[in-house]
Structure formats: C-alpha cells, structure tokens
Design a protein around this motif. Structure first.
Motif, short mmCIF file in Angstrom:
data_model
loop_
_atom_site.label_atom_id
_atom_site.label_comp_id
_atom_site.label_asym_id
_atom_site.label_seq_id
_atom_site.Cartn_x
_atom_site.Cartn_y
_atom_site.Cartn_z
N SER B 5 24.83 52.19 -78.96
CA SER B 5 24.02 53.11 -79.77
C SER B 5 22.56 52.65 -79.87
O SER B 5 21.67 53.45 -80.13
CB SER B 5 24.63 53.29 -81.16
OG SER B 5 24.49 52.11 -81.89
N LYS B 47 29.56 62.01 -73.78
CA LYS B 47 29.93 62.25 -75.18
C LYS B 47 30.08 60.94 -75.94
O LYS B 47 29.71 60.83 -77.11
CB LYS B 47 31.24 63.04 -75.27
CG LYS B 47 31.09 64.52 -74.94
CD LYS B 47 32.42 65.24 -75.04
CE LYS B 47 32.27 66.71 -74.71
NZ LYS B 47 33.57 67.41 -74.70
N ARG B 50 26.70 59.61 -76.82
CA ARG B 50 26.10 60.41 -77.91
C ARG B 50 26.74 60.10 -79.26
O ARG B 50 26.08 60.16 -80.29
CB ARG B 50 26.24 61.90 -77.61
CG ARG B 50 25.30 62.37 -76.53
CD ARG B 50 25.46 63.84 -76.26
NE ARG B 50 24.66 64.25 -75.11
CZ ARG B 50 24.90 65.32 -74.39
NH1 ARG B 50 25.91 66.13 -74.70
NH2 ARG B 50 24.12 65.63 -73.37
N ALA B 51 28.05 59.81 -79.22
CA ALA B 51 28.76 59.60 -80.48
C ALA B 51 28.88 58.12 -80.85
O ALA B 51 29.53 57.78 -81.84
CB ALA B 51 30.15 60.21 -80.38
N THR B 54 28.39 56.97 -84.36
CA THR B 54 29.33 57.45 -85.38
C THR B 54 30.74 56.88 -85.20
O THR B 54 31.63 57.16 -85.99
CB THR B 54 29.43 58.99 -85.35
OG1 THR B 54 29.88 59.38 -84.04
CG2 THR B 54 28.10 59.65 -85.64
N TYR B 55 30.91 56.06 -84.15
CA TYR B 55 32.24 55.49 -83.90
C TYR B 55 32.66 54.55 -85.02
O TYR B 55 31.85 53.73 -85.48
CB TYR B 55 32.23 54.75 -82.55
CG TYR B 55 33.49 53.97 -82.28
CD1 TYR B 55 34.67 54.62 -81.96
CD2 TYR B 55 33.51 52.59 -82.38
CE1 TYR B 55 35.83 53.91 -81.73
CE2 TYR B 55 34.66 51.86 -82.15
CZ TYR B 55 35.82 52.53 -81.83
OH TYR B 55 36.96 51.81 -81.61
N ILE B 68 39.04 62.22 -76.93
CA ILE B 68 37.88 62.98 -76.43
C ILE B 68 38.21 63.59 -75.06
O ILE B 68 37.91 64.75 -74.78
CB ILE B 68 36.62 62.08 -76.33
CG1 ILE B 68 36.23 61.55 -77.70
CG2 ILE B 68 35.45 62.86 -75.73
CD1 ILE B 68 35.09 60.53 -77.66
#
Lengths: 114, 172
Positions: B5, B47, B50-51, B54-55, B68
């Motif tokens: 991230s 994906k 991008r996520a 928030t993991y 996913i």
C-alpha cells in the motif's frame, strides 16, 4: 505443486508485474498530489475568497480594537455627574455607532466638561 | 500488504510469486481456459493492489485473494452467459459418501485430467465444487455465495462430486 495450482508463464508473470507497477505509480501519484499553486488558486476563485475573508477579518479586528480603546481611554473621563449634565451624550454610549464618531463626541464632551 | 500500500513493488513481487499459481489455478478451473484465467488473474492482482490499504490481517491472505478471484470469475461468467444454476432441486437430504473417493482420485490424477473432468461439469456444479475444494467453504457458505437454498447447494455439490468422479474414472 498439486492439481489446484497452475504455474504462470514467464510472459504472464512479467506482464502482470508491469501492469501492477504502473497501477502502483498511478495510486502513488494520486496520494502524493502536490499542493495547489497560486495560479490554480487564482483560477479557481480561491484567491478572491481569500482576499474577501482577509479584508473582513481586518475590518472586524480594527473595529473591535477601536471600540476597546474608546472604552479604556475615554470612559473613565465621563463621570456620572458629567453624564447627567449632558443628556444628549447618552446615545453615544448606549448605541453602537462608528467608533471614530464616538471618539469625536467624547472629545467634545471632555472639552465641554472642562 | 502495508508495504504494498506504500508502493513497494518488491513486496508485491514476493506476494505474487507466493500466491500466483494458486490464484491462476483457481481461475483456470473456474473459467475453463488459460487465456481467460490469465485475464482474470491480472484483474485480481490489480484489485489486490488497490485494496491493499484496506486489507485486514485477521483474514488469511489466501482466503481473501481466492474470494476476490471467485467474485471476479463469477461476474465474468454472469456477464457472458447463464450460470446454469437452478434452484428447482428436490430438498432431500444428500448423503455425502463419495468425499474420500473423490479426494483420493484428485491426488492420483494428473492436473490435465482433472482440468478436463472439471471442464465437463455444468457451470453451476463447477462453481460449487471449486468453492468447496479451493476455499473449504461449508454447504451453508456455498449456498450463500451462489444464492441458493441450503438443500439446493448440497444437491448441486453432491451431483458435482458424482460427475467429477465418473469423469475421472472414465479417463483411467
């Protein structure tokens, strides 16, 4: 490696890593967006709002500062007796009038009482 | 995931090398052919990046990424064709006696043979079977994922196992 797995080809691996690297760069650029320049601010009208806000703040500061000076410097000069002698001066203290006008009236009052 | 991230591409490469074969295998079994599975896998990795912020660590990473992958595959299948999942299945209780036999066959057969056998299943059975095999989901979770009643999910999974066993035996 059991049947659940599928070994990725080298071209697929490289292609995915490149795509992801690009996506990471894009996300990084979004997160580190530079501060807006003065020109951007001017173009978006922000400069105008900033000017108006600053002017209002300056006017308010001056207004309240002047009023406090009037009360501190001139109010002690008006004694209760003097105030009774000139009933017309009553409005000067009771109403919110322009501070400069107020000072002038108070100066007149001082001269009159002296 | 924290490093990813923050834009660390080396951290991503480590993660990719660790999980890409499982992800690609799952997508391949579900989609049927490799080019589609590769497209799905690439989409999933994007994906993931991008996520990444928030993991949540509480969830096992492989379960998270397979979830996913599954959703991406199901969306793709839904967009291109009818899933073939029907709900008009009798509510009789399925007695699952072939589980051990199936696991035994899956260990013995080659990946190509298993892929061939899975490809012959109707899409609804394939989805249910792979949810069970890859993600170890319970019947209840499978019924929820496929929007089926619990009895229908049990029935579909039972038929999927039966079909897979017969296809695998037929290839021997």
């Amino acid at each position: 490696m059991n049947w659940k797995h599928e070994k990725p080809s080298e071209s697929f691996r490289q292609n995915t890593l490149d795509s992801v690297a690009q996506e990471m760069k894009r996300l990084s650029a979004i997160n580190k967006k530079p501060a807006r320049s003065l020109r951007d601010l001017w173009q978006s009208g922000g400069f105008f709002y900033a000017l108006v806000t600053t002017s209002c703040m300056a006017w308010l500061a001056f207004h309240f500062h002047s009023q406090s000076l009037v009360h501190i410097e001139h109010s002690p000069l008006i004694s209760a007796d003097e105030f009774v002698l000139d009933p017309t001066a009553n409005w000067i203290l009771d109403y919110d009038v322009d501070s400069i006008e107020m000072i002038e009236h108070l100066e007149e009052l001082e001269e009159w009482t002296l | 995931m924290q490093r990813i991230s923050n834009g660390d591409s080396n951290a991503f490469q480590i993660l990719f090398d660790r999980h890409s074969s499982l992800l690609l295998g799952y997508a391949r079994r579900l989609m049927g052919d490799l080019p589609k599975a590769e497209d799905i896998s690439q989409e999933v990795w994007i994906k993931v990046v991008r996520a990444a912020s928030t993991y949540q660590d509480q969830k096992k990473f492989s379960s998270w990424i397979l979830g996913i992958t599954r959703n991406t595959c199901l969306n793709q299948i839904r967009d291109t064709s009818d899933t073939g999942v029907t709900d008009n299945i009798s509510d009789h209780e399925i007695v699952d006696s072939n589980e051990d036999l199936l696991q035994d066959l899956l260990k013995k057969e080659t990946t190509t043979q298993i892929q061939k056998a899975i490809d012959q299943l109707p899409i609804g059975q394939k989805q249910a079977l792979l949810l069970w095999l890859y993600e170890d989901l319970s019947y209840e979770e499978i019924s929820h994922q496929l929007s089926l009643t619990l009895a229908a999910a049990k029935s579909i999974l039972f038929r999927a196992k039966e079909s897979l066993i017969s296809h695998l035996r037929g290839q021997i």
